[in-house]
Write an enzyme that holds these catalytic residues in place. Structure first.
Site, PDB file in Angstrom:
ATOM      1  N   GLU A  17       7.561  -3.420  -8.567  1.00  0.00           N
ATOM      2  CA  GLU A  17       6.111  -3.563  -8.460  1.00  0.00           C
ATOM      3  C   GLU A  17       5.582  -3.200  -7.075  1.00  0.00           C
ATOM      4  O   GLU A  17       4.496  -3.625  -6.697  1.00  0.00           O
ATOM      5  CB  GLU A  17       5.711  -4.994  -8.814  1.00  0.00           C
ATOM      6  CG  GLU A  17       6.090  -5.409 -10.211  1.00  0.00           C
ATOM      7  CD  GLU A  17       5.799  -6.865 -10.487  1.00  0.00           C
ATOM      8  OE1 GLU A  17       4.623  -7.211 -10.644  1.00  0.00           O
ATOM      9  OE2 GLU A  17       6.747  -7.662 -10.522  1.00  0.00           O
ATOM     10  N   SER A 143       4.703  -8.261 -14.162  1.00  0.00           N
ATOM     11  CA  SER A 143       3.831  -7.155 -14.551  1.00  0.00           C
ATOM     12  C   SER A 143       4.301  -6.427 -15.802  1.00  0.00           C
ATOM     13  O   SER A 143       4.068  -5.236 -15.974  1.00  0.00           O
ATOM     14  CB  SER A 143       3.680  -6.142 -13.406  1.00  0.00           C
ATOM     15  OG  SER A 143       2.922  -6.688 -12.362  1.00  0.00           O
ATOM     16  N   TYR A 208      -2.212  -1.435 -15.207  1.00  0.00           N
ATOM     17  CA  TYR A 208      -2.576  -0.866 -13.910  1.00  0.00           C
ATOM     18  C   TYR A 208      -3.176   0.541 -13.960  1.00  0.00           C
ATOM     19  O   TYR A 208      -3.745   0.978 -12.970  1.00  0.00           O
ATOM     20  CB  TYR A 208      -1.354  -0.881 -12.981  1.00  0.00           C
ATOM     21  CG  TYR A 208      -0.890  -2.286 -12.708  1.00  0.00           C
ATOM     22  CD1 TYR A 208      -1.694  -3.182 -12.023  1.00  0.00           C
ATOM     23  CD2 TYR A 208       0.332  -2.745 -13.173  1.00  0.00           C
ATOM     24  CE1 TYR A 208      -1.294  -4.490 -11.793  1.00  0.00           C
ATOM     25  CE2 TYR A 208       0.753  -4.048 -12.943  1.00  0.00           C
ATOM     26  CZ  TYR A 208      -0.073  -4.906 -12.244  1.00  0.00           C
ATOM     27  OH  TYR A 208       0.322  -6.195 -12.022  1.00  0.00           O
ATOM     28  N   ARG A 247      -1.945 -17.407 -12.500  1.00  0.00           N
ATOM     29  CA  ARG A 247      -2.547 -16.853 -13.721  1.00  0.00           C
ATOM     30  C   ARG A 247      -1.596 -17.088 -14.887  1.00  0.00           C
ATOM     31  O   ARG A 247      -0.413 -16.737 -14.808  1.00  0.00           O
ATOM     32  CB  ARG A 247      -2.801 -15.355 -13.574  1.00  0.00           C
ATOM     33  CG  ARG A 247      -3.730 -14.787 -14.648  1.00  0.00           C
ATOM     34  CD  ARG A 247      -3.726 -13.267 -14.651  1.00  0.00           C
ATOM     35  NE  ARG A 247      -2.546 -12.751 -15.320  1.00  0.00           N
ATOM     36  CZ  ARG A 247      -1.737 -11.828 -14.810  1.00  0.00           C
ATOM     37  NH1 ARG A 247      -1.950 -11.334 -13.604  1.00  0.00           N
ATOM     38  NH2 ARG A 247      -0.687 -11.415 -15.493  1.00  0.00           N
ATOM     39  N   ASP A 249      -0.592 -16.382 -18.809  1.00  0.00           N
ATOM     40  CA  ASP A 249      -0.747 -15.425 -19.900  1.00  0.00           C
ATOM     41  C   ASP A 249      -0.364 -16.097 -21.209  1.00  0.00           C
ATOM     42  O   ASP A 249       0.717 -16.688 -21.321  1.00  0.00           O
ATOM     43  CB  ASP A 249       0.126 -14.193 -19.667  1.00  0.00           C
ATOM     44  CG  ASP A 249      -0.291 -13.400 -18.435  1.00  0.00           C
ATOM     45  OD1 ASP A 249      -1.475 -13.505 -18.038  1.00  0.00           O
ATOM     46  OD2 ASP A 249       0.548 -12.681 -17.876  1.00  0.00           O
ATOM     47  N   GLU A 265       3.808 -16.868 -19.964  1.00  0.00           N
ATOM     48  CA  GLU A 265       4.352 -17.047 -18.615  1.00  0.00           C
ATOM     49  C   GLU A 265       3.230 -17.407 -17.650  1.00  0.00           C
ATOM     50  O   GLU A 265       2.051 -17.237 -17.955  1.00  0.00           O
ATOM     51  CB  GLU A 265       5.072 -15.785 -18.136  1.00  0.00           C
ATOM     52  CG  GLU A 265       4.182 -14.570 -17.983  1.00  0.00           C
ATOM     53  CD  GLU A 265       4.949 -13.353 -17.484  1.00  0.00           C
ATOM     54  OE1 GLU A 265       6.051 -13.519 -16.937  1.00  0.00           O
ATOM     55  OE2 GLU A 265       4.433 -12.236 -17.635  1.00  0.00           O
ATOM     56  N   ASN A 267       2.088 -16.477 -13.723  1.00  0.00           N
ATOM     57  CA  ASN A 267       2.270 -15.579 -12.585  1.00  0.00           C
ATOM     58  C   ASN A 267       1.820 -16.297 -11.321  1.00  0.00           C
ATOM     59  O   ASN A 267       0.636 -16.613 -11.163  1.00  0.00           O
ATOM     60  CB  ASN A 267       1.437 -14.306 -12.777  1.00  0.00           C
ATOM     61  CG  ASN A 267       1.833 -13.541 -14.019  1.00  0.00           C
ATOM     62  OD1 ASN A 267       2.714 -12.709 -13.990  1.00  0.00           O
ATOM     63  ND2 ASN A 267       1.183 -13.848 -15.144  1.00  0.00           N
ATOM     64  N   GLY A 271      -1.938 -10.221  -9.440  1.00  0.00           N
ATOM     65  CA  GLY A 271      -2.399  -9.011  -8.762  1.00  0.00           C
ATOM     66  C   GLY A 271      -3.783  -9.165  -8.156  1.00  0.00           C
ATOM     67  O   GLY A 271      -4.622  -9.938  -8.631  1.00  0.00           O
TER      68      GLY A 271
END
Length: 304
Positions: A17, A143, A208, A247, A249, A265, A267, A271
């Site tokens: 990443e 990611s 992205y 964050r 998900d 998951e 994070n 990002g």
């Protein structure tokens, strides 16, 4: 006049990443400068000795950790910063390591009563116990790097064409429905957003690439389910011991008679790019990007 606080932004790194981290770091650095901080950017390589030298030379009062993936998100950099006694943004060593290990994080979620998909770890040479379609994930990448779906009729061994040097992967049942993500700031959820993609799967490219996905904010869920998504995100944040911004998900399966939310998951280093989700959710909650990163810096600390 009070001297501006010195902030060193760590970005780049050597994980898969790296490019995303560079974009996150540059965006965060620009916003921090707008917020009035004295900012230095450090492109982190593979050599931890070079990192320590860079930190000693820049002498930061706070480190803004914009690294993603291995070394920057899995507790390694956090351990270095703890040893140096430099406060840093995002979660500490233990929470970072726990969240990055997807199999371990699943166990924590289950123990906290947070619903997860059926699944488990498959080692090289073992057959996956799940019927197709199911999802194959590396244990410690972010990611959606390396994540793919084994469809009906696809009899590949999950590790046969695996793009990583690994002897084990996580396999989980495929949860139909919609992709929901929730930003958590401190001990509160800022809101839930729905992600859609013509690719049919929210993979690295969809995350992205410009136009790779579309974001619907707020997520168009029934009020009770929206509130439950936010509650689960905060519960997962606390169960892992996260701090700062994270964050979560989730999948929202509305294909059956009773909708359900499944935690995928958390994070710990979400990002901070132009297409990133947390800044978008924060903006909808009335928190601009400079204000968001300012809060992160002022909340930064080391592990005790």
């Amino acid at each position: 006049m009070t001297q501006a606080k010195r902030v060193t932004v760590l970005m780049g790194g050597a994980s898969a990443e790296r490019d995303v981290s560079l974009r996150s770091g540059r965006a965060a650095a620009q916003a921090l400068e707008q917020a009035g901080y004295d900012v230095i950017q450090v492109d982190v390589g593979r050599d931890p000795g070079e990192l320590v030298r860079a930190l000693v030379e820049t002498s930061p009062e706070v480190v803004f950790n914009a690294l993603h993936g291995r070394f920057g998100e899995d507790g390694c950099v956090q351990g270095v910063l703890n040893l140096l006694g430099v406060p840093y943004t995002h979660s500490g060593l233990l929470a970072s390591a726990a969240a990055m290990d997807k199999a371990f994080a699943r166990q924590i979620f289950e123990s906290a009563g947070i619903p997860v998909a059926k699944g488990g770890v498959v080692r090289r040479g073992e057959a996956s116990p799940l019927p197709r379609p199911h999802v194959v994930k590396p244990l410690n990448e972010g990611s959606s790097v390396g994540v793919y779906i084994l469809q009906q009729g696809d009899n590949r061994d999950p590790l046969t064409d695996w793009p990583f040097e690994s002897d084990e992967v996580l396999v989980e049942e495929f949860i139909p429905g919609r992709e929901i993500t929730v930003a958590v700031m401190g001990d509160r959820a800022l809101g839930a957003l729905e992600i859609t993609s013509d690719r049919g799967f929210y993979d690295y490219e969809a995350k992205y690439a410009p136009g790779g996905s579309r974001h619907i904010m707020p997520a168009p869920l029934p009020a009770a389910d929206y509130a439950e998504a936010c509650r689960l995100a905060v519960a997962a944040h606390k169960a892992l011991g996260c701090r700062g911004v994270s964050r979560a998900d989730l999948r929202y399966d509305d294909t059956g008679a009773t909708p359900r939310l499944i935690m995928l998951e958390v994070n710990t280093q979400p990002g901070m790019t132009a297409t990133s989700l947390v800044p978008e959710i924060a903006a909808h909650a009335g928190i601009g990007f400079p204000e968001l990163v300012r809060w992160m810096v002022e909340e930064a600390r080391c592990d005790a």
